[in-house]
Enzyme design. Structure first.
Site, PDB file in Angstrom:
ATOM      1  N   TYR A 165       0.841  -1.202   0.000  1.00 57.11           N
ATOM      2  CA  TYR A 165       0.000   0.000   0.000  1.00 57.11           C
ATOM      3  C   TYR A 165       0.877   1.253   0.000  1.00 57.11           C
ATOM      4  CZ  TYR A 165      -2.837   3.755   1.972  1.00 57.11           C
ATOM      5  OH  TYR A 165      -3.447   4.961   2.193  1.00 57.11           O
TER       6      TYR A 165
HETATM    7  O1  LIG Z   1      -1.892   7.017   8.094  1.00 57.71           O
HETATM    8  C1  LIG Z   1      -2.203   6.518   7.015  1.00 57.71           C
HETATM    9  O2  LIG Z   1      -1.831   7.009   5.984  1.00 57.71           O
HETATM   10  C2  LIG Z   1      -3.052   5.285   6.970  1.00 57.71           C
HETATM   11  O3  LIG Z   1      -3.861   5.224   8.144  1.00 57.71           O
HETATM   12  C3  LIG Z   1      -4.591   4.062   8.288  1.00 57.71           C
HETATM   13  O4  LIG Z   1      -3.718   2.970   8.510  1.00 57.71           O
HETATM   14  P1  LIG Z   1      -3.350   2.577  10.016  1.00 57.71           P
HETATM   15  O5  LIG Z   1      -2.617   3.682  10.695  1.00 57.71           O
HETATM   16  O6  LIG Z   1      -2.685   1.261   9.961  1.00 57.71           O
HETATM   17  O7  LIG Z   1      -4.781   2.498  10.733  1.00 57.71           O
HETATM   18  P2  LIG Z   1      -5.569   1.270  11.369  1.00 57.71           P
HETATM   19  O8  LIG Z   1      -5.690   0.161  10.439  1.00 57.71           O
HETATM   20  O9  LIG Z   1      -6.819   1.814  11.932  1.00 57.71           O
HETATM   21  O10 LIG Z   1      -4.612   0.809  12.561  1.00 57.71           O
HETATM   22  C4  LIG Z   1      -4.384   1.665  13.673  1.00 57.71           C
HETATM   23  C5  LIG Z   1      -3.443   1.028  14.645  1.00 57.71           C
HETATM   24  O11 LIG Z   1      -4.077  -0.116  15.216  1.00 57.71           O
HETATM   25  C6  LIG Z   1      -3.226  -1.235  15.143  1.00 57.71           C
HETATM   26  N1  LIG Z   1      -4.060  -2.460  15.015  1.00 57.71           N
HETATM   27  C7  LIG Z   1      -4.757  -2.688  13.896  1.00 57.71           C
HETATM   28  C8  LIG Z   1      -5.544  -3.793  13.769  1.00 57.71           C
HETATM   29  C9  LIG Z   1      -5.611  -4.711  14.817  1.00 57.71           C
HETATM   30  O12 LIG Z   1      -6.301  -5.745  14.737  1.00 57.71           O
HETATM   31  N2  LIG Z   1      -4.914  -4.449  15.953  1.00 57.71           N
HETATM   32  C10 LIG Z   1      -4.136  -3.345  16.084  1.00 57.71           C
HETATM   33  O13 LIG Z   1      -3.496  -3.148  17.142  1.00 57.71           O
HETATM   34  C11 LIG Z   1      -2.324  -0.990  13.954  1.00 57.71           C
HETATM   35  O14 LIG Z   1      -1.124  -1.674  14.067  1.00 57.71           O
HETATM   36  C12 LIG Z   1      -2.145   0.525  14.042  1.00 57.71           C
HETATM   37  O15 LIG Z   1      -1.098   0.821  14.898  1.00 57.71           O
HETATM   38  C13 LIG Z   1      -5.466   3.779   7.061  1.00 57.71           C
HETATM   39  O16 LIG Z   1      -6.062   2.514   7.138  1.00 57.71           O
HETATM   40  C14 LIG Z   1      -4.683   3.908   5.781  1.00 57.71           C
HETATM   41  O17 LIG Z   1      -5.562   3.805   4.684  1.00 57.71           O
HETATM   42  C15 LIG Z   1      -3.975   5.238   5.795  1.00 57.71           C
HETATM   43  O18 LIG Z   1      -3.293   5.487   4.647  1.00 57.71           O
END
Ligand SMILES: O=C(O)[C@H]1O[C@H](OP(=O)(O)OP(=O)(O)OC[C@H]2O[C@@H](n3ccc(=O)[nH]c3=O)[C@H](O)[C@@H]2O)[C@H](O)[C@@H](O)[C@@H]1O
Length: 438
Positions: free
Chosen positions: A250
């Site tokens: 991504y």
């Molecule tokens: O900052 C960005 O640009 C990105 O932000 C998000 O990605 P992400 O930060 O990974 O957001 P989440 O999927 O909501 O995850 C948030 C946090 O929760 C954690 N997480 C996620 C899923 C899970 O089951 N458990 C868990 O602890 C992840 O590792 C992360 O630290 C969006 O999903 C992306 O599309 C975007 O581009």
């Protein structure tokens, strides 16, 4: 043949057919031709109506040949005065300083909020969205209904459909494009890499091609991502830091997008601004994001996986509230200079920018869960586990001084306040938890 018809009497009833072997031969060859052409048309009809993919098929599953055949069907259904009337009405500018904006991904989370904000201040807005089923499409339809009530029309189509996008430019000379349509989500890239290439690479190039050929060329603001910082360890992340170590496919597609932006700016004079969003959250959000499905699963009494880094290291995000992001998007649009090209040719140096849009205060994921527990008044079943090798990075933290200086970006919502608004929306949208989110 012609001579034969001409020589026949005009009243068939009085015409007496001669029964010569020559005539039988002619009849035979006519029958053969008739059969041939009938078969030919039947085959044509079969290919056009039964072999073409349905116009509602999602972008993520399409390959190039089916896109091409879909293109012709799609475009013909968008012909006609009623379609054009709706597009024009939606694009109508109602303020003296208004702009006309094509918003791609308008039924998406950020797209809906940005479209509504633009419309509220009197700009002309036309949406474009393919309503794919990456997550519950009924949420996208609900956002569409919301926008429709405020006068924003969303055209149903794919950004890869260059014929359709050009047609929109024929109807409305958009001054700006807010390009938000994308395949989002870090972890899903391991399951379906093709959909990221299709939307974030081919789709972006398709939009850039149409914009480069438009007369006048619009200024483009588009969604990049904080994920381009990848394995960068220097905090807070600054636009000057290296972005050549993506941790997920991504992130690699978003980084590629930034390089395409450079190329189109350099060759064709397109004005381009990339916005690196930092984990955007809020009402009408995306159900694939952690804060959203944590809420759903806490309410259901299901356990939630909370990732931690090696040696119990904290995983944290610079969670950014949607209203702050919308202000950043509007600030970027309002400060975007005009593109300099015309007729597909560059006429002078054009603006090329990239900004971090974050909150500048990272919060550990376990604290996010704590806030949700208080707001929902339910204890979460925490399942702490080692951060899987899934493309997630350990932390993000934005330096926003450039955005503050250049586009007046000043986030003002802390995670507690923002999540409170999200939970209020969630409970009312899903009827106080009775109708569970998918
Ligand atoms: O900052 C960005 O640009 C990105 O932000 C998000 O990605 P992400 O930060 O990974 O957001 P989440 O999927 O909501 O995850 C948030 C946090 O929760 C954690 N997480 C996620 C899923 C899970 O089951 N458990 C868990 O602890 C992840 O590792 C992360 O630290 C969006 O999903 C992306 O599309 C975007 O581009």
């Amino acid at each position: 043949m012609k001579q034969h018809i001409d020589s026949a009497p005009s009243t068939p009833g009085k015409f007496k057919m001669e029964k010569s072997p020559y005539n039988r031969l002619r009849l035979h060859s006519s029958l053969a031709k008739l059969t041939f052409w009938s078969l030919f048309f039947l085959v044509l009809i079969y290919f056009f109506f039964f072999k073409s993919p349905s116009p509602s098929s999602s972008s993520s599953s399409s390959s190039l040949p089916s896109d091409l055949s879909r293109r012709s069907l799609r475009t013909s259904s968008y012909a006609g005065p009623n379609f054009e009337k709706r597009v024009r009405a939606s694009a109508k500018i109602r303020s003296r300083t208004g702009i006309s904006v094509l918003v791609t991904g308008a039924a998406g989370f950020v797209g809906t909020h940005v479209s509504a904000a633009l419309k509220r201040r009197g700009d002309g807005v036309v949406g474009l969205d393919n309503f794919n089923d990456y997550y519950d499409p009924s949420l996208k339809r609900a956002r569409q209904a919301l926008l429709e009530r405020s006068g924003v029309y969303i055209v149903e189509g794919d950004i890869n459909d260059a014929v359709l996008v050009s047609k929109l430019f024929d109807i409305v000379p958009f001054t700006h494009v807010m390009h938000l349509a994308a395949q989002a989500g870090v972890r899903y890239a391991m399951e379906n890499p093709g959909s990221y290439v299709h939307s974030n690479i081919a789709g972006l190039v398709s939009i850039l091609e149409v914009c480069k050929n438009a007369n006048p060329q619009p200024a483009i603001v588009w969604a990049s991502s904080s994920s381009v910082y990848g394995l960068n360890t220097k905090v807070p992340f600054s636009e000057k830091d290296r972005t050549d170590q993506p941790a997920s496919l991504y992130a690699a597609t978003k980084k590629a997008g930034e390089e395409f932006a450079h190329t189109y700016n350099h060759i064709y004079g397109l004005s381009l601004t990339g916005l690196r969003f930092f984990t955007v959250y809020g009402p009408w959000g995306r159900p694939d994001m952690a804060y959203f499905f944590f809420t759903r699963d806490i309410l259901k009494g299901k356990s939630i996986p909370i990732f931690e880094a090696a040696n119990h290291g904290t995983v944290a995000r610079d969670f950014t509230y949607i209203d702050d992001i919308v202000k950043g998007c509007l600030g970027a649009l309002d400060t975007a200079e005009k593109s300099t090209g015309s007729g597909g040719k560059k006429k002078g140096v054009a603006q090329l920018r990239v900004f971090n849009l974050g909150n500048t205060s990272p919060v550990p994921v376990s604290d996010l869960v704590g806030i949700l527990e208080k707001l929902l008044k339910v204890k979460a079943k925490r399942l702490v586990m080692k951060l899987p090798r899934n493309g997630d990075v350990q932390f993000t933290h934005a330096n926003i001084s450039l955005a503050e200086r250049e586009i007046g970006y000043k986030p003002s919502t802390d995670l507690q306040t923002g999540l409170k608004k999200f939970v209020q929306w969630y409970l009312s949208y899903y009827e106080n938890g009775k109708k569970a989110a998918q």
